[in-house]
Scaffold this motif. Structure first.
Motif, PDB file in Angstrom:
ATOM      1  N   LEU A 273       0.867  -1.090   0.126  1.00  0.00           N
ATOM      2  CA  LEU A 273      -0.162  -0.031   0.064  1.00  0.00           C
ATOM      3  C   LEU A 273       0.766   1.296   0.023  1.00  0.00           C
ATOM      4  N   LYS A 274       2.035   1.298   0.607  1.00  0.00           N
ATOM      5  CA  LYS A 274       3.034   2.365   0.895  1.00  0.00           C
ATOM      6  C   LYS A 274       3.837   2.522  -0.326  1.00  0.00           C
ATOM      7  N   ILE A 275       4.333   1.569  -0.899  1.00  0.00           N
ATOM      8  CA  ILE A 275       5.429   1.516  -1.578  1.00  0.00           C
ATOM      9  C   ILE A 275       5.000   1.107  -3.165  1.00  0.00           C
ATOM     10  N   ILE A 276       4.684  -0.047  -3.212  1.00  0.00           N
ATOM     11  CA  ILE A 276       4.437  -0.844  -4.573  1.00  0.00           C
ATOM     12  C   ILE A 276       3.144   0.092  -5.300  1.00  0.00           C
ATOM     13  N   LEU A 277       2.090   0.148  -4.646  1.00  0.00           N
ATOM     14  CA  LEU A 277       1.102   0.817  -5.213  1.00  0.00           C
ATOM     15  C   LEU A 277       1.258   2.257  -6.086  1.00  0.00           C
ATOM     16  N   PRO A 278       1.835   3.172  -4.953  1.00  0.00           N
ATOM     17  CA  PRO A 278       1.989   4.427  -5.320  1.00  0.00           C
ATOM     18  C   PRO A 278       3.246   4.650  -6.416  1.00  0.00           C
ATOM     19  N   ALA A 279       4.261   3.810  -6.290  1.00  0.00           N
ATOM     20  CA  ALA A 279       5.152   3.917  -7.417  1.00  0.00           C
ATOM     21  C   ALA A 279       4.744   3.298  -8.665  1.00  0.00           C
ATOM     22  N   ALA A 280       3.801   2.501  -8.773  1.00  0.00           N
ATOM     23  CA  ALA A 280       3.176   1.818  -9.972  1.00  0.00           C
ATOM     24  C   ALA A 280       2.042   2.394 -10.424  1.00  0.00           C
ATOM     25  N   MET A 281       1.495   3.693  -9.662  1.00  0.00           N
ATOM     26  CA  MET A 281       0.375   4.363 -10.097  1.00  0.00           C
ATOM     27  C   MET A 281       0.774   5.261 -11.458  1.00  0.00           C
ATOM     28  N   PRO A 282       1.807   5.565 -11.692  1.00  0.00           N
ATOM     29  CA  PRO A 282       1.908   6.321 -13.020  1.00  0.00           C
ATOM     30  C   PRO A 282       1.774   5.355 -14.350  1.00  0.00           C
ATOM     31  N   ALA A 283       2.245   4.106 -14.228  1.00  0.00           N
ATOM     32  CA  ALA A 283       2.147   3.060 -15.243  1.00  0.00           C
ATOM     33  C   ALA A 283       0.756   2.567 -15.340  1.00  0.00           C
ATOM     34  N   ILE A 284       0.065   2.467 -14.138  1.00  0.00           N
ATOM     35  CA  ILE A 284      -1.380   1.993 -13.969  1.00  0.00           C
ATOM     36  C   ILE A 284      -2.247   2.808 -14.865  1.00  0.00           C
ATOM     37  N   MET A 285      -2.076   4.446 -14.583  1.00  0.00           N
ATOM     38  CA  MET A 285      -2.798   5.354 -14.999  1.00  0.00           C
ATOM     39  C   MET A 285      -2.618   5.506 -16.650  1.00  0.00           C
ATOM     40  N   ALA A 286      -1.484   5.038 -16.782  1.00  0.00           N
ATOM     41  CA  ALA A 286      -1.154   5.008 -18.540  1.00  0.00           C
ATOM     42  C   ALA A 286      -1.815   3.973 -19.033  1.00  0.00           C
ATOM     43  N   GLY A 287      -1.889   2.838 -18.406  1.00  0.00           N
ATOM     44  CA  GLY A 287      -2.895   1.849 -19.068  1.00  0.00           C
ATOM     45  C   GLY A 287      -4.454   2.008 -19.017  1.00  0.00           C
ATOM     46  N   VAL A 288      -4.833   2.822 -17.984  1.00  0.00           N
ATOM     47  CA  VAL A 288      -6.157   3.273 -17.860  1.00  0.00           C
ATOM     48  C   VAL A 288      -6.419   4.186 -19.000  1.00  0.00           C
ATOM     49  N   ARG A 289      -5.586   5.128 -19.114  1.00  0.00           N
ATOM     50  CA  ARG A 289      -5.989   6.023 -20.358  1.00  0.00           C
ATOM     51  C   ARG A 289      -5.851   5.178 -22.062  1.00  0.00           C
ATOM     52  N   LEU A 290      -4.983   4.245 -21.972  1.00  0.00           N
ATOM     53  CA  LEU A 290      -4.996   3.469 -23.393  1.00  0.00           C
ATOM     54  C   LEU A 290      -6.274   2.800 -23.086  1.00  0.00           C
ATOM     55  N   ALA A 291      -6.794   2.233 -22.008  1.00  0.00           N
ATOM     56  CA  ALA A 291      -7.831   1.457 -22.282  1.00  0.00           C
ATOM     57  C   ALA A 291      -9.524   2.217 -22.247  1.00  0.00           C
ATOM     58  N   MET A 292      -9.288   3.501 -21.903  1.00  0.00           N
ATOM     59  CA  MET A 292     -10.214   4.334 -22.291  1.00  0.00           C
ATOM     60  C   MET A 292     -10.540   4.590 -23.752  1.00  0.00           C
ATOM     61  N   GLY A 293      -9.474   4.833 -24.485  1.00  0.00           N
ATOM     62  CA  GLY A 293      -9.446   4.741 -25.853  1.00  0.00           C
ATOM     63  C   GLY A 293      -9.980   3.449 -26.568  1.00  0.00           C
ATOM     64  N   ARG A 294      -9.539   2.415 -26.059  1.00  0.00           N
ATOM     65  CA  ARG A 294      -9.862   1.095 -26.692  1.00  0.00           C
ATOM     66  C   ARG A 294     -11.446   0.694 -26.167  1.00  0.00           C
ATOM     67  N   ALA A 295     -11.836   1.404 -25.132  1.00  0.00           N
ATOM     68  CA  ALA A 295     -13.352   0.979 -24.727  1.00  0.00           C
ATOM     69  C   ALA A 295     -13.971   1.635 -25.738  1.00  0.00           C
ATOM     70  N   VAL A 296     -13.783   3.001 -26.166  1.00  0.00           N
ATOM     71  CA  VAL A 296     -14.558   3.627 -27.192  1.00  0.00           C
ATOM     72  C   VAL A 296     -14.637   2.787 -28.432  1.00  0.00           C
ATOM     73  N   LYS A 297     -13.385   2.337 -28.807  1.00  0.00           N
ATOM     74  CA  LYS A 297     -13.571   1.442 -30.087  1.00  0.00           C
ATOM     75  C   LYS A 297     -14.251   0.064 -30.043  1.00  0.00           C
ATOM     76  N   GLY A 298     -14.464  -0.166 -28.545  1.00  0.00           N
ATOM     77  CA  GLY A 298     -15.150  -1.442 -28.283  1.00  0.00           C
ATOM     78  C   GLY A 298     -16.525  -1.478 -28.438  1.00  0.00           C
ATOM     79  N   ILE A 299     -16.963  -0.233 -27.914  1.00  0.00           N
ATOM     80  CA  ILE A 299     -18.492  -0.197 -27.841  1.00  0.00           C
ATOM     81  C   ILE A 299     -18.927   0.033 -29.306  1.00  0.00           C
ATOM     82  N   VAL A 300     -18.198   0.909 -30.026  1.00  0.00           N
ATOM     83  CA  VAL A 300     -18.660   0.950 -31.546  1.00  0.00           C
ATOM     84  C   VAL A 300     -18.492  -0.280 -32.325  1.00  0.00           C
ATOM     85  N   THR A 301     -17.672  -1.123 -31.972  1.00  0.00           N
ATOM     86  CA  THR A 301     -17.216  -2.296 -32.686  1.00  0.00           C
ATOM     87  C   THR A 301     -18.329  -3.218 -32.130  1.00  0.00           C
TER      88      THR A 301
END
Length: 245
Positions: free
Chosen positions: A156-184
Motif C-alpha cells: 500500500l505504501k510503496i508498490i501501489l504509489p510507485a506503480a500508479m503512473p504506469a497504471i494510469m497510463a494503462g487506464v488512459r489507453l484502455a479508455m481509448g480502446r473502450a470507445v473502439k469496443g463499444i462502436v465495434t
C-alpha cells in the motif's frame, strides 16, 4: 495551441469540402447543421446515452479486473508465469474474433456488448500495471523489509504509489480502446446505439449525418481521455512535486 490546431483543421476541412464532392467530404458547416438536426431529433441523445452506459460498465470492469490481475502478476512470479502466456496471446489476438463466442455465451443483449468493451480494454491495463509493479525500485522494497514492514504495508505504501503512473497510463489507453469496443460491438452484434447510426447513415450515403455521428464519438473520446488525465494528475501529482523539489 490546441485551439489553433482545431481551428486550422476546421478551416481546411471547410475549404476542402466546398472544393471537392460534398458527397465524399461534406463541408464542416453542413456537418454542423446535420449534427444540430440530430440533436433536436429523438435519435442522437438516447442512442448516445445507451452507448455511454454500456461503455462505462465495460470500462470500469476492465480497469478493476486489469489492475488486480496486473498487481498479482507483477508482485508474484508464480502468478506471472501462470498467466503470462494467456494475457499476451489474448492481447495479440483480434478481439472481433471472439464476437461469435460472446454471442453464444451472452446472447445478443447488452451483456455481449459489455463483454466486447471489457475485452478491448482489460489487457492493456493488465500489462501496464504489471510493468509498473516490476519497475518499483528494489532498494525501497529492501529498505521496507529491513524496517520490518509487512507485505500489506509494503504494497500500500510503496508498490501501489510507485506503480500508479504506469497504471494510469494503462487506464488512459484502455479508455481509448473502450470507445473502439463499444462502436465495434454495436456494429457487429446488434445494430443499436451509436454503431447503428453509423451503419444507417453510411448505407444511406448520408455523409453529413455520418460525419456528425463520427465527430460526436471523437468528442466523447476526447472528453473521456481528459477526465482520465485529470484523475491521473490527482493520483500521481506527488511525482511532479518531487521532481520540482
Amino acid at each position: 495551441m490546441n485551439a489553433l490546431s482545431i481551428l486550422s483543421l476546421a478551416a481546411v476541412w471547410e475549404i476542402a469540402g466546398r472544393m471537392a464532392n460534398s458527397m465524399l467530404i461534406p463541408p464542416l458547416t453542413q456537418i454542423a447543421a446535420a449534427w444540430y438536426k440530430l440533436l433536436l431529433g429523438v435519435k442522437l441523445l438516447p442512442n448516445l446515452g445507451a452507448s455511454l452506459w454500456t461503455m462505462v460498465v465495460g470500462f470500469v470492469l476492465a480497469v478493476l479486473v486489469g489492475i488486480v490481475i496486473g498487481l498479482l502478476m507483477g508482485r508474484f512470479r508464480a502468478v506471472e508465469h501462470f498467466l503470462d502466456l494467456y494475457v499476451n496471446s489474448l492481447m495479440s489476438a483480434p478481439t472481433t474474433a471472439f464476437v461469435p463466442v460472446l454471442i453464444l455465451w451472452f446472447g445478443l443483449g447488452v451483456q455481449s456488448r459489455i463483454a466486447v468493451v471489457f475485452l478491448f480494454a482489460v489487457f492493456v491495463v493488465i500489462i501496464n500495471t504489471m510493468t509498473g509493479v516490476k519497475q518499483v525500485d528494489r532498494v525501497l522494497l529492501e529498505m521496507a523489509r529491513s524496517f520490518g514492514a509487512r507485505e500489506q504495508e509494503t504494497f500500500l505504501k510503496i508498490i501501489l504509489p510507485a506503480a500508479m503512473p504506469a497504471i494510469m497510463a494503462g487506464v488512459r489507453l484502455a479508455m481509448g480502446r473502450a470507445v473502439k469496443g463499444i462502436v465495434t460491438a454495436e456494429m457487429l452484434l446488434t445494430l443499436t446505439g451509436i454503431g447503428a447510426m453509423i451503419m444507417q447513415y453510411g448505407s444511406a450515403f448520408a455523409t453529413d449525418a455520418l460525419f456528425a455521428v463520427i465527430l460526436t464519438i471523437l468528442i466523447i473520446a476526447m472528453i473521456a481521455m481528459k477526465l482520465v488525465q485529470l484523475l491521473d494528475r490527482r493520483l500521481t501529482g506527488w511525482k511532479v512535486e518531487v521532481a520540482i523539489e
